[in-house]
Enzyme design. Structure first.
Site, PDB file in Angstrom:
ATOM      1  NE  ARG A   9      -4.057  -0.392   1.858  1.00 35.21           N
ATOM      2  CZ  ARG A   9      -5.131  -0.597   2.618  1.00 35.21           C
ATOM      3  NH1 ARG A   9      -5.482   0.291   3.515  1.00 35.21           N
ATOM      4  NH2 ARG A   9      -5.853  -1.676   2.484  1.00 35.21           N
ATOM      5  CB  SER A 111      -9.213  -0.253   1.925  1.00 36.55           C
ATOM      6  OG  SER A 111     -10.308  -0.425   2.793  1.00 36.55           O
ATOM      7  CG  ASP A 268     -14.345   0.326   3.215  1.00 33.58           C
ATOM      8  OD1 ASP A 268     -15.176  -0.418   2.653  1.00 33.58           O
ATOM      9  OD2 ASP A 268     -13.208  -0.070   3.546  1.00 33.58           O
ATOM     10  CG  ASP A 270     -12.138  -1.954  -0.086  1.00 27.40           C
ATOM     11  OD1 ASP A 270     -12.592  -1.265   0.855  1.00 27.40           O
ATOM     12  OD2 ASP A 270     -11.348  -2.894   0.097  1.00 27.40           O
ATOM     13  NE  ARG A 273     -11.641  -1.350   6.712  1.00 24.34           N
ATOM     14  CZ  ARG A 273     -10.715  -1.228   7.650  1.00 24.34           C
ATOM     15  NH1 ARG A 273     -11.006  -0.646   8.787  1.00 24.34           N
ATOM     16  NH2 ARG A 273      -9.501  -1.672   7.445  1.00 24.34           N
ATOM     17  CB  THR A 346      -4.557  -6.911  15.105  1.00 25.10           C
ATOM     18  OG1 THR A 346      -4.270  -6.875  16.495  1.00 25.10           O
ATOM     19  CG2 THR A 346      -5.453  -5.759  14.742  1.00 25.10           C
ATOM     20  CD  GLU A 370     -10.502  -5.849  11.202  1.00 27.81           C
ATOM     21  OE1 GLU A 370      -9.477  -6.385  11.627  1.00 27.81           O
ATOM     22  OE2 GLU A 370     -10.554  -5.226  10.134  1.00 27.81           O
ATOM     23  CE  LYS A 384     -11.307  -4.994   6.228  1.00 28.59           C
ATOM     24  NZ  LYS A 384     -10.030  -5.710   6.200  1.00 28.59           N
TER      25      LYS A 384
END
Length: 558
Positions: A9, A111, A268, A270, A273, A346, A370, A384
């Site tokens: 990224r 994202s 969001d 993409d 979420r 995480t 999460e 997700k």
């Protein structure tokens, strides 16, 4: 740029530290060689590639172009590529990997990052994001294949190639067919008077959430018109991240107030979420935190499953997961109801991989979440998924409305039944890796004698787990059970008052984050008193452990 478990990224632009044609070609060449080593049947099975709507006119880079270049790399090596012909949500890639039994998947997306960024996200043949040691293996293969192969730049050669397949129509059809299995109250959905507003925040979500609502027999949600068409400039928001609170939802609130809608669903860019907001009786809008929506969805998916599965013996094979910095509310529900709860490191890569292991052992994974507003409600996507989460949240709200209950009222009922779980999370911005290291090393050598702190202000510390070094004083051998990673900082403090707080670095942003939670047992608790106590503790952590003045840290700006 370093290739890690989250892939790549970075900002789009020229040079080897940016996302551009060359770095995409180099990355894909390395990934291709690594896959050839790992899968003898790569040329029979192939890979899937998709992309979001990001673009950077100044350098000519765009997600679509990067996806085509990645496809070219594989096709020149005789490897079949399933390349979506148009933008999709990120979860369509892990779905396609499993559904089409492919070796790997690539999603070109950044994202919810700022508009100049892009990313390269990688899924393994088990349908989950990669975990170590694959990141190191791919990284090394990239280093060994930096020189572009002869036809690397000529993406026109994939047009008409027998190795190029477009999975768009079949995946679109099959995904929504599979989603229908998670619709529990079709008649309620058909007749609900609740109105929903949806925003895709200039990203890919609009058409897919409309389709999801159709699959559940809902009337379509009202889309925020200024934000429904994909736009790489994200013109109406400072940051296209629904996690950042009410700023991103300003236009949604206005539309909802105008049409008298009670629920807002925000994806969001993409669409992996989801944020949810509900109009309260006071006239205020309440935006649920990731932990609160996790509690609601976890309760809902368990309740709906239990109605269909009356046999108590099925409970012993039923699981829910959440990450170690997320609320432990699922643990409380699991303890009382008799199913299993596990926590992972995480990030959804850990939950996706663990869910796959459990499913392969014949277990039933109902839900994973999460706190960063990520939810896996349907295990046919091992990541997700904001599309399924949006329509399942809509069904939950519609069902509750038939009982004259709001989401807020149901959340309170969950806390009363299973115990209040009050959480507070935030972050400081720090661009200097050296400073971050110093801050964490100070916590490991708090008294000058290599000891962790025993108190934080007036609060006594009863336990410490350090997943950077692998130390955990609650274990008989003082060794942590969860995997450790020396490359990222993460320390969890347990306090004598029952609060748990974690400080960690972010894998994708220049942030030091903290997460804190106070868990009360079921029964009569005063949430306001719990909130006050947690706030005092968080202030102490900021003052004594972060020391923002000393380390020159920027606080989160609202």
């Amino acid at each position: 740029m370093e290739f890690g478990t989250a892939g790549l990224r970075a900002a789009m632009g020229v040079g080897i530290s940016h996302m551009n044609d060359l770095t995409i070609i180099q990355t894909t060449q390395g990934f291709c060689r690594y896959l050839e080593k790992q899968f003898s049947d790569l040329k029979q099975r192939g890979v899937v590639i998709s992309f979001d709507a990001r673009a950077h006119p100044a350098s000519g880079g765009s997600s679509r172009r990067f996806a085509r270049l990645a496809a070219t790399t594989f096709i020149t090596q005789g490897i079949p590529v399933y390349l979506f012909s148009d933008i999709t949500p990120t979860p369509f890639v892990p779905y396609a990997v499993l559904h089409l039994k492919l070796c790997a998947g690539i999603m070109i997306t950044a994202s919810h990052n700022p508009k100049q960024d892009n990313g390269y996200k990688v899924y393994w043949d088990n349908g989950a994001q990669i975990i170590p040691p694959h990141d190191k293996g791919i990284s090394q293969a990239i280093e060994e294949n930096l020189e572009p192969w002869p036809q690397a730049w000529d993406d026109s050669l994939i047009n008409g190639s027998p190795l190029l397949h477009d999975p768009s129509a079949s995946i679109n059809k099959d995904y929504f067919e599979d989603l229908k299995k998670y619709c529990f109250h079709r008649n309620v959905n058909k007749e609900t008077k609740l109105k929903f507003v949806h925003t895709s925040v200039h990203g890919v979500g609009h058409n897919f959430v409309q389709s999801a609502f159709r699959a559940f027999d809902f009337a379509p949600p009202e889309a925020v018109p200024e934000q429904k068409v994909p736009d790489p400039e994200f013109p109406t928001v400072k940051l296209p991240n629904p996690e950042e609170g009410k700023g991103v939802l300003t236009l949604s609130f206005a539309l909802a107030d105008k049409i008298k809608a009670k629920i807002i669903l925000a994806n969001d860019p993409d669409a992996d979420r989801l944020a949810v907001a509900e109009k309260q009786d006071s006239g205020e809008w309440r935006v649920f935190s990731g932990n609160e929506l996790g509690a609601l969805l976890g309760w809902w998916l368990f309740t709906s499953w239990k109605e269909k599965n009356q046999d108590p013996s099925a409970l012993k094979d039923t699981y829910m997961l959440s990450s170690t910095v997320s609320s432990k509310i699922l643990r409380a529900i699991a303890l009382k109801e008799g199913f299993h709860f596990e926590e992972t490191l995480t990030g959804f890569k850990w939950m996706g991989n663990r869910a796959k292991q459990l499913i392969d052992q014949g277990k039933n994974v109902l839900f994973a979440f999460e706190e960063a507003i990520g939810y896996m409600c349907c295990p046919f996507v091992l990541d997700k998924d904001g599309v399924s989460a949006a329509v399942i949240s809509a069904e939950l709200a519609s069902f509750l409305a038939t009982k004259n209950l709001s989401l807020s009222q149901q959340l309170k009922a969950i806390y009363v039944e299973y115990g209040y779980h009050i959480t507070k999370a935030s972050y400081f911005i720090c661009h200097d890796q050296g400073t971050i290291k110093k801050l964490f090393e100070n916590l490991r050598n708090y008294d000058g004698k290599n000891n962790y702190p025993k108190t934080c202000g007036k609060f006594e510390i009863s336990g410490i787990r350090d997943l950077t070094t692998g130390y955990d004083d609650s274990q008989p051998d003082k060794k942590a059970v969860l995997p450790t990673s020396k490359s990222s900082q993460m320390i969890t403090f347990t306090f004598a008052n029952g609060c748990v707080a974690t400080m960690r670095t972010s894998g994708t942003e220049p942030k030091i984050k903290y997460y804190s939670e106070l868990c009360a047992p079921p029964g009569n608790s005063d949430p306001e008193q719990l909130k006050k106590e947690l706030q005092e503790l968080v202030s102490a952590i900021e003052e004594h452990f972060f020391q923002p003045q000393k380390y020159n840290l920027q606080p989160k700006t609202e």
